[in-house]
Design an enzyme around this catalytic site. Structure first.
Site, short mmCIF file in Angstrom:
data_model
loop_
_atom_site.label_atom_id
_atom_site.label_comp_id
_atom_site.label_asym_id
_atom_site.label_seq_id
_atom_site.Cartn_x
_atom_site.Cartn_y
_atom_site.Cartn_z
N GLY A 236 0.78 -1.22 0.00
CA GLY A 236 0.00 0.00 0.00
C GLY A 236 0.82 1.28 0.00
O GLY A 236 0.26 2.35 0.10
N GLU A 277 4.71 -6.29 2.36
CA GLU A 277 4.81 -6.82 0.99
C GLU A 277 4.77 -5.69 -0.04
O GLU A 277 3.88 -5.66 -0.89
CB GLU A 277 3.64 -7.77 0.71
CG GLU A 277 3.45 -8.83 1.76
CD GLU A 277 2.15 -9.62 1.59
OE1 GLU A 277 2.08 -10.74 2.08
OE2 GLU A 277 1.20 -9.09 0.97
N PRO A 278 5.71 -4.78 0.00
CA PRO A 278 5.64 -3.65 -0.94
C PRO A 278 6.23 -4.03 -2.30
O PRO A 278 7.41 -4.33 -2.40
CB PRO A 278 6.49 -2.58 -0.27
CG PRO A 278 7.43 -3.34 0.63
CD PRO A 278 6.88 -4.71 0.86
N GLY A 279 5.39 -4.03 -3.32
CA GLY A 279 5.87 -4.35 -4.66
C GLY A 279 6.32 -3.10 -5.38
O GLY A 279 7.50 -2.89 -5.66
N ARG A 316 0.22 -0.65 -18.17
CA ARG A 316 -0.32 0.18 -17.08
C ARG A 316 -1.07 1.43 -17.54
O ARG A 316 -2.14 1.73 -17.03
CB ARG A 316 0.78 0.54 -16.07
CG ARG A 316 1.31 -0.68 -15.30
CD ARG A 316 2.09 -0.28 -14.06
NE ARG A 316 1.22 0.05 -12.95
CZ ARG A 316 0.87 1.26 -12.58
NH1 ARG A 316 1.35 2.30 -13.22
NH2 ARG A 316 0.06 1.46 -11.58
N TYR A 320 -4.76 0.89 -16.33
CA TYR A 320 -5.09 1.61 -15.08
C TYR A 320 -5.14 3.12 -15.27
O TYR A 320 -5.30 3.85 -14.29
CB TYR A 320 -4.03 1.32 -14.00
CG TYR A 320 -3.81 -0.14 -13.70
CD1 TYR A 320 -4.80 -0.91 -13.10
CD2 TYR A 320 -2.59 -0.74 -13.97
CE1 TYR A 320 -4.59 -2.24 -12.80
CE2 TYR A 320 -2.36 -2.07 -13.67
CZ TYR A 320 -3.37 -2.82 -13.09
OH TYR A 320 -3.14 -4.12 -12.80
N CYS A 347 -2.75 -2.64 -32.67
CA CYS A 347 -3.90 -2.21 -33.45
C CYS A 347 -5.15 -2.02 -32.60
O CYS A 347 -6.15 -2.71 -32.75
CB CYS A 347 -4.13 -3.16 -34.61
SG CYS A 347 -2.83 -2.90 -35.82
N GLU A 348 -5.05 -1.15 -31.67
CA GLU A 348 -6.17 -0.55 -30.95
C GLU A 348 -5.58 0.63 -30.20
O GLU A 348 -4.38 0.80 -30.20
CB GLU A 348 -6.87 -1.55 -30.03
CG GLU A 348 -5.99 -2.14 -28.95
CD GLU A 348 -6.78 -3.18 -28.16
OE1 GLU A 348 -7.45 -2.76 -27.23
OE2 GLU A 348 -6.73 -4.36 -28.50
N TYR A 375 5.05 -4.35 -12.50
CA TYR A 375 3.92 -4.66 -13.38
C TYR A 375 4.17 -4.23 -14.82
O TYR A 375 3.27 -3.80 -15.52
CB TYR A 375 2.62 -4.03 -12.82
CG TYR A 375 2.43 -4.41 -11.36
CD1 TYR A 375 2.05 -5.69 -11.01
CD2 TYR A 375 2.72 -3.49 -10.35
CE1 TYR A 375 1.95 -6.06 -9.69
CE2 TYR A 375 2.61 -3.85 -9.01
CZ TYR A 375 2.23 -5.14 -8.69
OH TYR A 375 2.14 -5.50 -7.37
#
Ligand SMILES: *Cc1c(COP(=O)(O)O)cnc(C)c1O
Length: 420
Positions: A236, A277-279, A316, A320, A347-348, A375
């Site tokens: 978080g 658990e910080p990614g 990302r 997001y 192609c989008e 990510y």
């Protein structure tokens, strides 16, 4: 090894962009673009900062494999002293392969089959259970022979994108704190040995007080579970994506947590470890994604810079709405800067960034996308039958290839050929 004194980052020195003193254009020359490059010193700096902030607490880092899963990165975390957070049996296997002991790995799956949990039990890792039916099944199967951790959802709102919010009332993650009584009943009747409690509310908590609110809810629940060895606070912590972004003040969190923890241990009567658990916090900023410019395309609405990559490599921004800094590293001394919209070749709609002011971009220039560590590669795909890029780790001032670029054969691997 001496601690890393300052936040390592991309620096502009004598007209060249450097990472640990290595010219990034040389790296791109050698390994080709598109290319993921990670700075090991940055990872170590972030890890050390966190350990400093939580000094005095029995804090342990469980690095989430899903953020960046190259086995060399996992080994690097092993060397730093971290354990792992895993969400699939394959991540568990990667962690074991990287040299972690089973006890150093926590398995936090969501909606997996009970067979997968059994497989993880047989590998000896710490099992984190996130729903009541699974807890019941676990109790029936193992009774008090295998300990477990329970994931609670405190329903705290942390901020950030709704796709990365996992603590809200509609979330599929964890067991609601309101079901605590039910959990207690199942634990009691099956003699389940609960050695850990877990919470992971979402990805971007800005305010140390919100974090503490979550922690205190966990400390309260913990009083009901006498056999705890650890409380896992998940992740978080927010990282900056652009200049001026407010981030979580870990030193403030640490200070408040020390107070709350001292109070808790006094009531609880013994110490428990605190896991984190910080990614993104650990690996977002270490990563740079380099893309070569294919075309500069003025249209009635914007000047598009088309690069040799897309959402297949870095999703990302499209998934997001994530903001990632974009920088032309090939033209640092340009007298002009212009406003560009950087797009991919998929192609989008495939946009890395709208209306970005960059030093004048020419065909063949290299664009650097920042905060590409977390990510990035792990969410890449072969969409449009494109190949995944290579990965490079800069360690001790040297750029080392840690994953080869895919080849055409990789696209066909595993496919059978029918004759028609
Ligand atoms: C995804 C995840 C993390 C890491 O989240 P970040 O936003 O990258 O810090 C940690 N713990 C669990 C259980 C997760 O699912």
């Amino acid at each position: 090894m001496e601690a890393v004194a300052h936040m390592p980052s991309l620096t502009l020195t004598d007209g060249r962009y450097l990472l640990q003193g290595v010219d990034v254009l040389d790296i791109c020359q050698e390994y080709g673009a598109p290319l993921f490059v990670y700075d090991a010193d940055n990872i170590r700096y972030k890890y050390e900062q966190m350990m400093m902030a939580f000094n005095g607490l029995p804090a342990k880092v469980k690095y989430p494999v899903k953020a960046l899963n190259n086995i060399n990165i996992l080994r690097y975390f092993k060397k730093l002293g971290a354990g792992l957070d895993t969400v699939s049996i394959q991540e568990v296997m990667l962690g074991l392969k990287a040299g972690f002991t089973p006890q150093e790995i926590i398995f936090t799956p969501n909606c997996v089959s009970f067979d997968e949990i059994k497989a993880a039990v047989s590998l000896g890792v710490v099992i984190n259970i996130d729903n009541i039916p699974m807890l019941e099944q676990f109790g029936h199967e193992y009774g008090d022979t295998v300990p477990c951790c329970i994931r609670f959802n405190p329903h705290l709102y942390g901020g950030g994108n709704n796709k990365i919010q996992v603590g809200h009332i509609d979330s599929k993650f964890g067991i609601s704190v309101y079901q605590q009584r039910h959990v207690q009943r199942i634990v009691k009747i099956n003699n389940i040995r609960v050695t850990g409690l877990h919470v992971h509310t979402g990805s971007d908590i800005l305010d140390a007080n919100v974090y503490l609110q979550g922690a205190n809810i966990m400390f309260d629940i913990a009083r009901e579970f006498p056999g705890l060895e650890f409380i896992d606070f998940g992740s978080g912590f927010k990282v900056p994506y652009k200049e001026g972004d407010v981030t979580t003040d870990l030193f403030e969190v640490g200070e408040k947590l020390r107070e709350a923890y001292a109070q808790f241990t006094q009531d609880y009567g013994k110490e428990v470890e605190l896991w984190f658990e910080p990614g993104k916090y650990l690996v977002s900023e270490c990563g740079y994604f380099f893309m070569a410019v294919n075309v500069i395309k003025p249209t009635p609405s914007a000047v598009f810079v088309g690069v040799d990559s897309g959402l297949n490599h870095f999703i990302r921004p499209m998934m997001y709405g994530g903001y990632h800094d974009l920088l032309n590293v090939s033209n640092p001394e340009s007298a002009v800067s212009r406003t560009y919209t950087v797009v991919g070749y998929i192609c989008e709609t495939d946009t890395f960034g709208w209306d970005r002011k960059m030093n004048e971009v020419r065909e063949g220039d290299i664009i650097c996308l920042r905060n590409a560590g977390a990510y990035g590669y792990t969410m890449s795909s072969n969409y449009n039958s494109r190949l995944r890029p290579a990965e490079v780790l800069i360690v001790n001032g040297e750029a080392k290839l840690i994953r080869e670029r895919e080849t055409f054969d990789d696209l066909l691997r595993g496919q059978t050929e029918l004759s028609f």
